[in-house]
Design a protein around this motif. Structure first.
Motif, short mmCIF file in Angstrom:
data_model
loop_
_atom_site.label_atom_id
_atom_site.label_comp_id
_atom_site.label_asym_id
_atom_site.label_seq_id
_atom_site.Cartn_x
_atom_site.Cartn_y
_atom_site.Cartn_z
N ALA A 1 -0.59 1.65 12.32
CA ALA A 1 -1.75 2.32 12.91
C ALA A 1 -2.50 3.06 11.79
O ALA A 1 -1.88 3.66 10.92
CB ALA A 1 -1.28 3.31 13.98
N PRO A 2 -3.82 3.02 11.81
CA PRO A 2 -4.61 3.65 10.74
C PRO A 2 -4.29 5.12 10.49
O PRO A 2 -4.32 5.58 9.34
CB PRO A 2 -6.06 3.48 11.21
N ASP A 3 -3.95 5.86 11.54
CA ASP A 3 -3.67 7.29 11.36
C ASP A 3 -2.34 7.56 10.66
O ASP A 3 -2.06 8.70 10.29
CB ASP A 3 -3.76 8.05 12.68
N VAL B 1 0.58 8.67 5.18
CA VAL B 1 1.94 9.18 4.97
C VAL B 1 2.98 8.07 4.89
O VAL B 1 4.18 8.34 4.92
CB VAL B 1 2.34 10.18 6.09
N SER B 2 2.53 6.84 4.74
CA SER B 2 3.46 5.70 4.81
C SER B 2 3.39 4.79 3.59
O SER B 2 2.39 4.74 2.88
CB SER B 2 3.17 4.87 6.06
N ILE B 3 4.48 4.04 3.41
CA ILE B 3 4.56 2.95 2.46
C ILE B 3 4.43 1.67 3.30
O ILE B 3 5.23 1.44 4.21
CB ILE B 3 5.93 2.93 1.73
N GLN C 1 0.85 -1.19 0.00
CA GLN C 1 0.00 0.00 0.00
C GLN C 1 0.88 1.24 0.00
O GLN C 1 1.95 1.25 0.63
CB GLN C 1 -0.89 -0.01 1.24
N ILE C 2 0.43 2.28 -0.70
CA ILE C 2 1.14 3.55 -0.73
C ILE C 2 0.15 4.63 -0.31
O ILE C 2 -0.87 4.84 -0.97
CB ILE C 2 1.69 3.86 -2.14
N GLY C 3 0.44 5.28 0.82
CA GLY C 3 -0.44 6.33 1.31
C GLY C 3 -0.52 7.49 0.35
O GLY C 3 0.44 7.79 -0.37
N LYS C 4 -1.67 8.19 0.33
CA LYS C 4 -1.87 9.27 -0.64
C LYS C 4 -0.90 10.42 -0.44
O LYS C 4 -0.63 11.17 -1.37
CB LYS C 4 -3.32 9.75 -0.62
#
Length: 114
Positions: A28-30, A34-36, A8-11
């Protein structure tokens, strides 16, 4: 050598900061935006060190510094912050690599730690 796969690649994970934040599947969902997110493909422990390589697909980066907690955090929760810069800082969970250009990444891409 340890291999992970990007799931997954965060927007907001890729911007002009020359920094990537990696996390494992238990992120963590929050932090998703901002994460890969990555999952391990091989069972070997990650043991990056100065002089090693970090490879995104076929894009090779030279490791210039590894914070004292980076390998432990990568092995336990899949987390490290990668700085694409020549200067080595003091952030405990950081990996410092060159060249200073972010890799082109996509879901399904392999990351090799060697």
């Amino acid at each position: 050598m340890t291999v992970t796969e990007i799931t997954q690649i965060g927007k907001n994970a890729i911007d002009d900061e020359n920094i990537l934040v990696l996390f494992g599947q238990t992120i963590a969902p929050d932090l998703l935006d901002v994460s890969i997110v990555q999952k391990k493909v091989t069972d070997e422990l990650i043991a990056l060190k100065e002089g090693g390589q970090l490879i995104f697909g076929d894009q090779v980066y030279q490791v210039h510094g590894v914070g004292p907690l980076a390998n432990q955090n990568l092995n336990e929760i899949g987390h490290a912050t990668i700085f694409f810069q020549e200067e080595v800082g003091t952030i405990p969970n950081a990996i410092y690599v060159t060249p200073k250009k972010l890799p082109k990444i996509e879901v399904g891409m392999k990351i090799i730690f060697q």
